[in-house]
Design an enzyme around this catalytic site. Sequence first.
Site, short mmCIF file in Angstrom:
data_model
loop_
_atom_site.label_atom_id
_atom_site.label_comp_id
_atom_site.label_asym_id
_atom_site.label_seq_id
_atom_site.Cartn_x
_atom_site.Cartn_y
_atom_site.Cartn_z
N ARG A 94 0.83 -1.21 0.00
CA ARG A 94 0.00 0.00 0.00
C ARG A 94 0.87 1.27 0.00
O ARG A 94 0.58 2.23 -0.70
CB ARG A 94 -0.89 -0.02 1.24
CG ARG A 94 -1.73 1.21 1.35
CD ARG A 94 -3.19 0.92 1.43
NE ARG A 94 -3.92 2.16 1.24
CZ ARG A 94 -4.69 2.42 0.22
NH1 ARG A 94 -4.84 1.55 -0.74
NH2 ARG A 94 -5.32 3.57 0.13
N CYS A 118 -2.78 -4.27 2.56
CA CYS A 118 -3.79 -5.03 3.30
C CYS A 118 -5.19 -4.67 2.83
O CYS A 118 -5.52 -3.50 2.70
CB CYS A 118 -3.70 -4.71 4.79
SG CYS A 118 -2.28 -5.44 5.59
N ASP A 126 -8.18 9.44 -2.71
CA ASP A 126 -8.72 10.68 -3.29
C ASP A 126 -8.13 11.94 -2.64
O ASP A 126 -7.95 12.96 -3.31
CB ASP A 126 -10.26 10.70 -3.22
CG ASP A 126 -10.79 10.51 -1.81
OD1 ASP A 126 -10.08 9.91 -0.99
OD2 ASP A 126 -11.91 10.97 -1.52
#
EC number: 2.5.1.7
Length: 419
Positions: A94, A118, A126
Amino acid sequence: MAQEVIKIRGGQTLKGEVNNHGAKNSAVAIIPAAILAEDKVTIEGLPEISDVETLVSLLGDLNIKTELDGMTLNVDPNEIENAPLPNNKVESLRASYYMMGAMLGRFKKCVIGLPGGCPLGPRPIDQHIKGFKALGAKIDESSSTSMKIEADKLTGANIFLDIVSVGATINIMLAAVRAEGQTVIENAAKEPEVVDVANFLTSLGADIKGAGTSTIKINGVEHLHGSHHQVIPDRIEAGTYMCIAAACGEDITINNIIPTHVEPLTVKLKELGVDIQVGDDSAVIQRSTPYASVDIKTLVYPGFATDLQQPITPLLFMADGVSFVTETIYPARFRHVDELKNMGADISADNGTATIKPSKLTGAEVYASDLRAGACLIVAGLLAEGVTTIYNVKHIYRGYTNIVSTLKSLGADIWTEEV
């Protein structure tokens, strides 16, 4: 295909010392941030985890010379080249989204695979994109697998985050340090890891004020030089071992902590009735059951960390009444609940709140759906009667340095097997 599993025979009393490592959530931002430097950087105190190795190899894809030796990384960006970053590495991690802010700050453009990590339910980026656009970047999201971000020039802007986001706060900081003029981030995250990244950037010559408060001001600079930085200790790793010590410890000492960073947890553990002595940079904990039931609500820092919501849950089965855990950051972060039920736990989750009743756990086959769920299952396995087998352990290795050997050294009956 063979995969590694972790097996635990529960019921042992643990004692000894744990040396806490550097913060994963700092390390995964500081390594990409090194791209912004124009000379050699040394980062010390890194955790020895797979996320760090993945990021170091991403730097290699940009023709950056790296040398990772245990907990120390040397980075030489003198021959850096902009290149698209491949999906196969990015999708496992991530925090690869920090490469966006760093590459935008360094090159004014990047092409990057969409981030993985995860599966915690919706975690959109955003707010990051809103920040990049405010600084003058154009974003092409026409591809389903990658994103193209570029700017003719980056200009300082006032950016108000709609939600408090550590990732967006750091990513905007990375993009703004070399922008023209002043950038102000309002409703910024105050986490210690944000402060650590800001301190690293400042050591490179960035001009950042207010990190650790809700308003961060960044005056853009033209050049950033090399530096030497020590990563702060990991409050989540420390907190996980504190939960383990409270579950089955007898005089466990956890070294290399910053007490204020773990205070939201220590307050809750004391409320449970755990025996904790906190020193200048260490804590001594022992199990002192029966525990009192407590209510926990996750909040942004300095509230109770969402990353510790799962590791503390098994302790609540040892309480003398019903406990409630409410998750306000990632309301879908309850994938550990069904696994705990397999172990005999009386637990249910609905609308972002778990209801936890006193339970005796028994060993079972369980799956780590994400990093901190894996930590929760390790705590549960240490408490359970019989053998627990944890599958999908790659998630656990993403965030905990040598957790199996550490627990073994404390007296846990824990081992790995290929199945």
